[in-house]
Design a protein around this motif. Structure first.
Motif, mmCIF file in Angstrom:
data_model
loop_
_atom_site.group_PDB
_atom_site.id
_atom_site.type_symbol
_atom_site.label_atom_id
_atom_site.label_comp_id
_atom_site.label_asym_id
_atom_site.label_seq_id
_atom_site.Cartn_x
_atom_site.Cartn_y
_atom_site.Cartn_z
ATOM 1 N N HIS A 7 44.909 -24.599 30.608
ATOM 2 C CA HIS A 7 45.104 -23.796 31.799
ATOM 3 C C HIS A 7 44.361 -24.454 32.956
ATOM 4 O O HIS A 7 43.524 -25.304 32.750
ATOM 5 N N THR A 43 52.580 -15.001 30.017
ATOM 6 C CA THR A 43 52.416 -15.765 31.246
ATOM 7 C C THR A 43 51.048 -15.489 31.849
ATOM 8 O O THR A 43 50.671 -14.330 32.028
ATOM 9 N N ARG A 44 50.324 -16.552 32.185
ATOM 10 C CA ARG A 44 49.008 -16.416 32.808
ATOM 11 C C ARG A 44 49.191 -16.136 34.289
ATOM 12 O O ARG A 44 49.906 -16.850 34.979
ATOM 13 N N GLN A 45 48.547 -15.052 34.771
ATOM 14 C CA GLN A 45 48.621 -14.689 36.178
ATOM 15 C C GLN A 45 47.211 -14.558 36.726
ATOM 16 O O GLN A 45 46.307 -14.085 36.046
#
Length: 68
Positions: A7, A43-45
């Protein structure tokens, strides 16, 4: 969630730009340590300080951002 995926790093020469999923505010040096990270539907937010503070109860209640 696939833990093997890298990430964006918080800072440094290889930092990727990060955009607040709520208001669109940009951070060109990666996600600052004051921003909130959430994984929704795989999903990374990221959420800026202002958006995270405004929706703190919903975030702590683990509600999806589409709800708030």
């Amino acid at each position: 969630m696939d833990q093997s995926k890298p990430h964006p790093t918080p800072s440094g020469p290889d930092a990727q730009p990060v955009v607040c999923a709520r208001c669109g505010k940009k951070s060109l040096d990666g996600a600052p340590p004051t921003w909130t990270c959430s994984v929704e539907n795989g999903t990374r937010q990221y959420f800026c300080v202002e958006c995270a503070r405004a929706n703190l109860r919903a975030i702590e209640g683990r509600l999806d951002s589409s709800w708030w």
